[in-house]
Design a protein around this motif. Sequence first.
Motif, PDB file in Angstrom:
ATOM      1  N   UNK A  14     -24.210  23.638  46.729  1.00  0.00           N
ATOM      2  CA  UNK A  14     -22.820  24.646  46.851  1.00  0.00           C
ATOM      3  C   UNK A  14     -22.741  25.992  45.360  1.00  0.00           C
ATOM      4  N   UNK A  15     -22.370  27.127  46.192  1.00  0.00           N
ATOM      5  CA  UNK A  15     -22.455  28.013  44.927  1.00  0.00           C
ATOM      6  C   UNK A  15     -20.850  28.981  45.349  1.00  0.00           C
ATOM      7  N   UNK A  16     -20.024  29.233  43.829  1.00  0.00           N
ATOM      8  CA  UNK A  16     -18.539  29.406  44.400  1.00  0.00           C
ATOM      9  C   UNK A  16     -18.828  31.037  44.071  1.00  0.00           C
ATOM     10  N   UNK A  17     -18.549  31.760  45.322  1.00  0.00           N
ATOM     11  CA  UNK A  17     -18.608  33.339  45.017  1.00  0.00           C
ATOM     12  C   UNK A  17     -17.421  33.923  44.062  1.00  0.00           C
ATOM     13  N   UNK A  18     -18.227  34.693  42.593  1.00  0.00           N
ATOM     14  CA  UNK A  18     -16.989  35.338  42.199  1.00  0.00           C
ATOM     15  C   UNK A  18     -17.041  33.926  41.523  1.00  0.00           C
ATOM     16  N   UNK A  19     -17.043  33.084  41.303  1.00  0.00           N
ATOM     17  CA  UNK A  19     -16.111  31.959  40.021  1.00  0.00           C
ATOM     18  C   UNK A  19     -17.785  32.221  38.808  1.00  0.00           C
ATOM     19  N   UNK A  20     -16.693  31.384  37.741  1.00  0.00           N
ATOM     20  CA  UNK A  20     -16.881  30.768  36.773  1.00  0.00           C
ATOM     21  C   UNK A  20     -17.686  30.035  36.221  1.00  0.00           C
ATOM     22  N   UNK A  21     -18.002  29.563  35.540  1.00  0.00           N
ATOM     23  CA  UNK A  21     -18.477  28.548  34.827  1.00  0.00           C
ATOM     24  C   UNK A  21     -18.186  26.941  35.790  1.00  0.00           C
ATOM     25  N   UNK A  22     -16.817  26.578  35.000  1.00  0.00           N
ATOM     26  CA  UNK A  22     -16.054  25.522  35.791  1.00  0.00           C
ATOM     27  C   UNK A  22     -15.446  25.764  36.656  1.00  0.00           C
ATOM     28  N   UNK A  23     -16.233  26.238  37.649  1.00  0.00           N
ATOM     29  CA  UNK A  23     -15.560  26.511  38.780  1.00  0.00           C
ATOM     30  C   UNK A  23     -13.778  27.839  38.965  1.00  0.00           C
ATOM     31  N   UNK A  24     -13.180  28.689  37.502  1.00  0.00           N
ATOM     32  CA  UNK A  24     -12.254  28.838  37.712  1.00  0.00           C
ATOM     33  C   UNK A  24     -12.415  30.964  38.292  1.00  0.00           C
ATOM     34  N   UNK A  25     -11.039  31.501  38.430  1.00  0.00           N
ATOM     35  CA  UNK A  25     -11.523  33.125  38.378  1.00  0.00           C
ATOM     36  C   UNK A  25     -11.738  33.445  36.921  1.00  0.00           C
ATOM     37  N   UNK A  26     -12.266  34.152  37.194  1.00  0.00           N
ATOM     38  CA  UNK A  26     -12.865  35.295  36.251  1.00  0.00           C
ATOM     39  C   UNK A  26     -13.431  36.477  36.806  1.00  0.00           C
ATOM     40  N   UNK A  27     -13.877  37.677  35.279  1.00  0.00           N
ATOM     41  CA  UNK A  27     -13.677  38.790  35.419  1.00  0.00           C
ATOM     42  C   UNK A  27     -14.711  39.252  34.931  1.00  0.00           C
ATOM     43  N   UNK A  28     -15.556  38.767  34.163  1.00  0.00           N
ATOM     44  CA  UNK A  28     -16.674  38.692  33.643  1.00  0.00           C
ATOM     45  C   UNK A  28     -17.665  37.534  33.370  1.00  0.00           C
ATOM     46  N   UNK A  29     -17.401  36.593  34.284  1.00  0.00           N
ATOM     47  CA  UNK A  29     -18.402  35.083  33.912  1.00  0.00           C
ATOM     48  C   UNK A  29     -17.987  34.158  32.560  1.00  0.00           C
ATOM     49  N   UNK A  30     -16.868  35.452  31.767  1.00  0.00           N
ATOM     50  CA  UNK A  30     -16.694  34.374  30.348  1.00  0.00           C
ATOM     51  C   UNK A  30     -15.012  34.160  30.381  1.00  0.00           C
ATOM     52  N   UNK A  31     -14.710  34.911  30.749  1.00  0.00           N
ATOM     53  CA  UNK A  31     -13.187  34.701  30.739  1.00  0.00           C
ATOM     54  C   UNK A  31     -12.746  33.837  31.654  1.00  0.00           C
ATOM     55  N   UNK A  32     -11.459  32.683  31.624  1.00  0.00           N
ATOM     56  CA  UNK A  32     -10.497  32.612  32.834  1.00  0.00           C
ATOM     57  C   UNK A  32      -9.163  33.617  33.025  1.00  0.00           C
ATOM     58  N   UNK A  33      -8.724  33.333  34.697  1.00  0.00           N
ATOM     59  CA  UNK A  33      -7.778  34.028  34.790  1.00  0.00           C
ATOM     60  C   UNK A  33      -6.550  32.933  35.271  1.00  0.00           C
TER      61      UNK A  33
END
Length: 483
Positions: free
Chosen positions: A269-288
Amino acid sequence: MRKPLIALAAVVAALLPGVGAYAGPSGDIPPYSAPAGLTATEVAFTNGDTILHGSVVRLAADKAGADPTVKRPGIVLVHGSGNAVRPQLAQEAEVFARAGIVTLIYDKRSDYNRSHRDYGDLADDALAGVALLRGLPDVDPGKVGLWGLSEGGWVAPLAASRSSDVAFLITIGGSGLSPARTQAWNLNNRLAGNGVAEGTARDLVATGMGLAVALDQFPEAKHDPVEVLHEIRQPVLAIWGERDLLVPPAESAEIFRRELIASPSVSVRILPGSSHAARVTTDGFDRVGGPTVGGFVMGELSPGYATLMTSWIAAGFPAATSSGATSSGTAFPATSDALPTQRTRSSAIEPVGVLGFGLFALLLVVLLSWPVTAVVRRLRGRRGRPAAALPARLLVLAGLAATLLGTAYAIYVVASGGTSVHAAFLGQPLVWLLARVCLAIALTCGVLVALAFRSAPSVRLGAVLAGGVLLIPYALGLGLLLP
């Protein structure tokens, strides 16, 4: 040759961090305490001589659905890289616990550090946790599984492959590639995000990682996850964030889907727009959003992530069992999402070989022959200015500076995780630019020394000229010579 190698090894050992794509909290972290509606029971369990401390998180007794006569599924959460502790997995633990899944989170073993880790030991720690949950009166021993994040995406599958006591496996941000190759891809993304030119980033990372692997300063660098995936006979839910920049999501998902040949059910499964640890992100590195643990913003769980995991487990175990009974049969869903778009493909890491170390040592020896000879001449009372003294001296100084700056900076890039490496001009970091300027000076002086040697050959001048020639293949290998 031996002394330069020992010195280089010492520098690498002092600077390089251990493997791991997941960076987390580093400050003081308070003990874990369960929020309203949940309870956390302190536990201790052992793997050989190692004592592990954890918390079993479950529904509070007065919470709706917390029927003490019902045996429930259980899950052991396996950390990502770093000296991780329980509060770092609190968000996931509480998701599972609120869904009626008895959850174990635990502090990582004390002998885990940047220069030592053993995935076999970490896998056995996880299995010790499975044994603990299987022995609890409110847990169905046939329904205890593993969940692994990032580095845990190597460890949890290894544990599952070793024991039929593991009923299912969930990974988030797990890599299908070796740790060294995964970390190199992560670092290339980090440098590119900081404005460093793709070619420069690739050369810096390849050199730094090649040194780390060759000098055995990157623990578990060559771990092969594919061999482990072949041995997994449990249902698997493997999840990646679409915007994961720490682990190659498309390559890893493709490998999991292809290599889990013995698993009865594989869901990718692929989470749309999600970062590495399945967190909300703006650039793939940060966490919101989300809580802050040890000064680190943990990030808000990506939409649908929690439900995806808990509903998959619920579908696999459709009926709760009463006390004294065990479950039989599973119905885990098997779904495969389309692979996400990945920024670049990963590349294999080639450890620096004997020839590379030998070239480094020989280069230092021949360049240093000029000042050493100068000292000897003075001690013997010899005076006079040798032919081409000025360009020879500049060749030595600039050549040494280019060699040592370039090598040390490649090590620093890996040691710092790329976070402090930024482009200064035309996609080049300042130190790398300086090393390139030094190289240009050295090669220019090398031409002048060659002309002088042709007119008045001498052993001393020939040795320095040899150093200038050796600079060319070394700089090519380092990535300094070409843009």
